[in-house]
Design a protein around this motif. Structure first.
Motif, PDB file in Angstrom:
ATOM      1  N   ARG A  21       0.807  -1.217   0.000  1.00 35.71           N
ATOM      2  CA  ARG A  21       0.000   0.000   0.000  1.00 35.71           C
ATOM      3  C   ARG A  21       0.843   1.272   0.000  1.00 35.71           C
ATOM      4  NH1 ARG A  21      -3.205   1.350   4.134  1.00 35.71           N
ATOM      5  NH2 ARG A  21      -1.994   0.181   5.696  1.00 35.71           N
ATOM      6  N   PHE A  22       1.964   1.244   0.709  1.00 31.58           N
ATOM      7  CA  PHE A  22       2.828   2.412   0.813  1.00 31.58           C
ATOM      8  C   PHE A  22       4.084   2.189  -0.025  1.00 31.58           C
ATOM      9  CE2 PHE A  22       1.454   3.964   5.320  1.00 31.58           C
ATOM     10  CZ  PHE A  22       0.138   3.961   4.916  1.00 31.58           C
ATOM     11  N   ILE A  23       4.496   3.216  -0.751  1.00 32.46           N
ATOM     12  CA  ILE A  23       5.671   3.135  -1.606  1.00 32.46           C
ATOM     13  C   ILE A  23       6.581   4.318  -1.310  1.00 32.46           C
ATOM     14  CG2 ILE A  23       6.539   3.047  -3.958  1.00 32.46           C
ATOM     15  CD1 ILE A  23       3.734   2.012  -4.787  1.00 32.46           C
ATOM     16  N   ILE A  24       7.843   4.025  -1.015  1.00 38.49           N
ATOM     17  CA  ILE A  24       8.822   5.072  -0.764  1.00 38.49           C
ATOM     18  C   ILE A  24       9.608   5.340  -2.040  1.00 38.49           C
ATOM     19  CG2 ILE A  24      10.651   3.517   0.042  1.00 38.49           C
ATOM     20  CD1 ILE A  24      11.291   5.628   2.202  1.00 38.49           C
ATOM     21  N   SER A  25       9.929   6.602  -2.276  1.00 40.51           N
ATOM     22  CA  SER A  25      10.705   6.984  -3.449  1.00 40.51           C
ATOM     23  C   SER A  25      11.493   8.243  -3.127  1.00 40.51           C
ATOM     24  CB  SER A  25       9.799   7.203  -4.667  1.00 40.51           C
ATOM     25  OG  SER A  25       8.909   8.281  -4.451  1.00 40.51           O
ATOM     26  N   ARG A  26      12.389   8.607  -4.026  1.00 35.38           N
ATOM     27  CA  ARG A  26      13.155   9.831  -3.806  1.00 35.38           C
ATOM     28  C   ARG A  26      13.382  10.559  -5.113  1.00 35.38           C
ATOM     29  NH1 ARG A  26      18.014   8.020  -0.579  1.00 35.38           N
ATOM     30  NH2 ARG A  26      18.549  10.252  -0.629  1.00 35.38           N
ATOM     31  N   ASP A  27      13.519  11.869  -5.011  1.00 33.20           N
ATOM     32  CA  ASP A  27      13.836  12.727  -6.133  1.00 33.20           C
ATOM     33  C   ASP A  27      14.982  13.617  -5.667  1.00 33.20           C
ATOM     34  OD1 ASP A  27      14.062  14.567  -8.192  1.00 33.20           O
ATOM     35  OD2 ASP A  27      11.911  14.809  -8.453  1.00 33.20           O
ATOM     36  N   ASN A  28      16.192  13.209  -5.982  1.00 36.81           N
ATOM     37  CA  ASN A  28      17.358  13.935  -5.487  1.00 36.81           C
ATOM     38  C   ASN A  28      17.442  15.354  -6.041  1.00 36.81           C
ATOM     39  OD1 ASN A  28      18.197  11.762  -3.931  1.00 36.81           O
ATOM     40  ND2 ASN A  28      19.563  10.948  -5.508  1.00 36.81           N
ATOM     41  N   ALA A  29      16.910  15.566  -7.243  1.00 37.67           N
ATOM     42  CA  ALA A  29      16.909  16.907  -7.819  1.00 37.67           C
ATOM     43  C   ALA A  29      16.088  17.867  -6.977  1.00 37.67           C
ATOM     44  CB  ALA A  29      16.394  16.871  -9.248  1.00 37.67           C
ATOM     45  N   LYS A  30      15.078  17.345  -6.281  1.00 37.98           N
ATOM     46  CA  LYS A  30      14.240  18.158  -5.415  1.00 37.98           C
ATOM     47  C   LYS A  30      14.618  18.013  -3.946  1.00 37.98           C
ATOM     48  CE  LYS A  30      10.252  18.145  -8.495  1.00 37.98           C
ATOM     49  NZ  LYS A  30       8.808  17.833  -8.646  1.00 37.98           N
ATOM     50  N   ASN A  31      15.669  17.233  -3.672  1.00 37.67           N
ATOM     51  CA  ASN A  31      16.151  17.031  -2.308  1.00 37.67           C
ATOM     52  C   ASN A  31      15.043  16.494  -1.404  1.00 37.67           C
ATOM     53  OD1 ASN A  31      18.725  17.181  -1.166  1.00 37.67           O
ATOM     54  ND2 ASN A  31      18.298  19.099  -0.083  1.00 37.67           N
ATOM     55  N   THR A  32      14.259  15.557  -1.940  1.00 35.65           N
ATOM     56  CA  THR A  32      13.053  15.103  -1.266  1.00 35.65           C
ATOM     57  C   THR A  32      12.892  13.591  -1.351  1.00 35.65           C
ATOM     58  OG1 THR A  32      11.922  17.200  -1.720  1.00 35.65           O
ATOM     59  CG2 THR A  32      10.544  15.306  -1.201  1.00 35.65           C
ATOM     60  N   VAL A  33      12.419  13.001  -0.258  1.00 41.02           N
ATOM     61  CA  VAL A  33      11.985  11.614  -0.214  1.00 41.02           C
ATOM     62  C   VAL A  33      10.475  11.610  -0.001  1.00 41.02           C
ATOM     63  CG1 VAL A  33      12.085   9.432   1.066  1.00 41.02           C
ATOM     64  CG2 VAL A  33      14.178  10.699   0.578  1.00 41.02           C
ATOM     65  N   TYR A  34       9.781  10.737  -0.711  1.00 44.76           N
ATOM     66  CA  TYR A  34       8.332  10.688  -0.660  1.00 44.76           C
ATOM     67  C   TYR A  34       7.838   9.386  -0.035  1.00 44.76           C
ATOM     68  CZ  TYR A  34       8.802  14.331  -4.232  1.00 44.76           C
ATOM     69  OH  TYR A  34       9.142  15.468  -4.928  1.00 44.76           O
ATOM     70  N   LEU A  35       6.623   9.439   0.480  1.00 47.25           N
ATOM     71  CA  LEU A  35       5.910   8.236   0.876  1.00 47.25           C
ATOM     72  C   LEU A  35       4.520   8.307   0.258  1.00 47.25           C
ATOM     73  CD1 LEU A  35       6.076   5.608   2.550  1.00 47.25           C
ATOM     74  CD2 LEU A  35       4.876   6.847   4.372  1.00 47.25           C
ATOM     75  N   GLN A  36       4.308   7.528  -0.796  1.00 55.18           N
ATOM     76  CA  GLN A  36       2.997   7.432  -1.416  1.00 55.18           C
ATOM     77  C   GLN A  36       2.163   6.432  -0.629  1.00 55.18           C
ATOM     78  OE1 GLN A  36       1.562   9.031  -4.266  1.00 55.18           O
ATOM     79  NE2 GLN A  36      -0.246   8.048  -3.380  1.00 55.18           N
ATOM     80  N   MET A  37       1.039   6.877  -0.103  1.00 58.19           N
ATOM     81  CA  MET A  37       0.174   6.047   0.724  1.00 58.19           C
ATOM     82  C   MET A  37      -1.146   5.842  -0.005  1.00 58.19           C
ATOM     83  SD  MET A  37       0.911   7.634   4.505  1.00 58.19           S
ATOM     84  CE  MET A  37      -0.021   9.122   4.151  1.00 58.19           C
ATOM     85  N   ASN A  38      -1.479   4.597  -0.277  1.00 54.20           N
ATOM     86  CA  ASN A  38      -2.698   4.248  -0.986  1.00 54.20           C
ATOM     87  C   ASN A  38      -3.606   3.406  -0.097  1.00 54.20           C
ATOM     88  OD1 ASN A  38      -1.751   5.435  -3.466  1.00 54.20           O
ATOM     89  ND2 ASN A  38      -0.503   3.595  -3.795  1.00 54.20           N
ATOM     90  N   SER A  39      -4.881   3.372  -0.451  1.00 51.35           N
ATOM     91  CA  SER A  39      -5.868   2.565   0.269  1.00 51.35           C
ATOM     92  C   SER A  39      -5.792   2.792   1.773  1.00 51.35           C
ATOM     93  CB  SER A  39      -5.678   1.077  -0.066  1.00 51.35           C
ATOM     94  OG  SER A  39      -5.804   0.846  -1.452  1.00 51.35           O
ATOM     95  N   LEU A  40      -5.815   4.035   2.160  1.00 52.02           N
ATOM     96  CA  LEU A  40      -5.646   4.383   3.567  1.00 52.02           C
ATOM     97  C   LEU A  40      -6.788   3.845   4.417  1.00 52.02           C
ATOM     98  CD1 LEU A  40      -4.275   7.969   3.115  1.00 52.02           C
ATOM     99  CD2 LEU A  40      -3.116   6.119   4.344  1.00 52.02           C
ATOM    100  N   LYS A  41      -6.434   3.429   5.619  1.00 53.56           N
ATOM    101  CA  LYS A  41      -7.360   2.864   6.576  1.00 53.56           C
ATOM    102  C   LYS A  41      -7.357   3.707   7.844  1.00 53.56           C
ATOM    103  CE  LYS A  41      -6.073  -1.760   4.955  1.00 53.56           C
ATOM    104  NZ  LYS A  41      -5.507  -3.073   5.350  1.00 53.56           N
ATOM    105  N   PRO A  42      -8.437   3.666   8.620  1.00 53.11           N
ATOM    106  CA  PRO A  42      -8.442   4.424   9.878  1.00 53.11           C
ATOM    107  C   PRO A  42      -7.254   4.096  10.782  1.00 53.11           C
ATOM    108  CG  PRO A  42     -10.655   3.733   9.355  1.00 53.11           C
ATOM    109  CD  PRO A  42      -9.757   3.078   8.340  1.00 53.11           C
ATOM    110  N   GLU A  43      -6.787   2.862  10.772  1.00 52.59           N
ATOM    111  CA  GLU A  43      -5.654   2.481  11.597  1.00 52.59           C
ATOM    112  C   GLU A  43      -4.329   3.073  11.123  1.00 52.59           C
ATOM    113  OE1 GLU A  43      -6.994  -1.462   9.534  1.00 52.59           O
ATOM    114  OE2 GLU A  43      -7.919   0.417  10.189  1.00 52.59           O
ATOM    115  N   ASP A  44      -4.324   3.726   9.961  1.00 49.76           N
ATOM    116  CA  ASP A  44      -3.144   4.444   9.498  1.00 49.76           C
ATOM    117  C   ASP A  44      -3.026   5.825  10.140  1.00 49.76           C
ATOM    118  OD1 ASP A  44      -2.254   2.420   7.683  1.00 49.76           O
ATOM    119  OD2 ASP A  44      -3.725   3.110   6.219  1.00 49.76           O
ATOM    120  N   THR A  45      -4.035   6.234  10.878  1.00 50.85           N
ATOM    121  CA  THR A  45      -4.014   7.535  11.546  1.00 50.85           C
ATOM    122  C   THR A  45      -2.836   7.610  12.509  1.00 50.85           C
ATOM    123  OG1 THR A  45      -6.405   7.836  11.348  1.00 50.85           O
ATOM    124  CG2 THR A  45      -5.279   9.085  13.067  1.00 50.85           C
TER     125      THR A  45
END
Length: 122
Positions: free
Chosen positions: A67-91
């Motif tokens: 459900r969650f995918i980590i990625s990075r964009d070094n040109a933007k000096n940023t690491v991302y966490l794409q979160m899909n199909s979120l559930k209440p327990e992800d709060t």
């Protein structure tokens, strides 16, 4: 000033998606492994995923695998966490921090920022 700043959280309904950002300031992020963690109310901090300098990723818990995918964009000096199909327990409050270069542990020099709040309603 070496800082990691989390952003992108919010209040969403179950099943929605969010993309969190971890942006570095004061240095270049290229050579560092970064991990995403979260802490829900009344629970201990939980490791989610880590990405190293070669963009190899490691899941730290089975609860978000697929459900969650980590990625990075070094040109933007940023690491991302794409979160899909979120559930209440992800709060939880979501944090990013420095990891050992092989993602084997939290880096000794790591610290925890304010994080970004994610709230998922049913």
């Amino acid at each position: 000033q070496v800082q990691l700043v989390e952003s992108g959280g919010g209040l969403v309904q179950a099943g929605a998606s969010l993309k969190l950002s971890c942006t570095a300031s004061g240095f270049t992020l290229d050579y560092y492994a970064i991990g995403w963690f979260r802490q829900a109310l009344g629970k201990e901090r939980e490791g989610l995923s880590c990405i190293n300098s070669t963009e190899s990723s490691t899941y730290l818990t089975d609860s978000v695998k697929g459900r969650f995918i980590i990625s990075r964009d070094n040109a933007k000096n940023t690491v991302y966490l794409q979160m899909n199909s979120l559930k209440p327990e992800d709060t939880a409050v979501y944090y990013c921090t420095f990891m050992h270069r092989l993602c084997s542990s939290v880096a000794k020099f790591a610290s925890w920022g304010q994080g970004t709040q994610v709230t998922v309603s049913s």
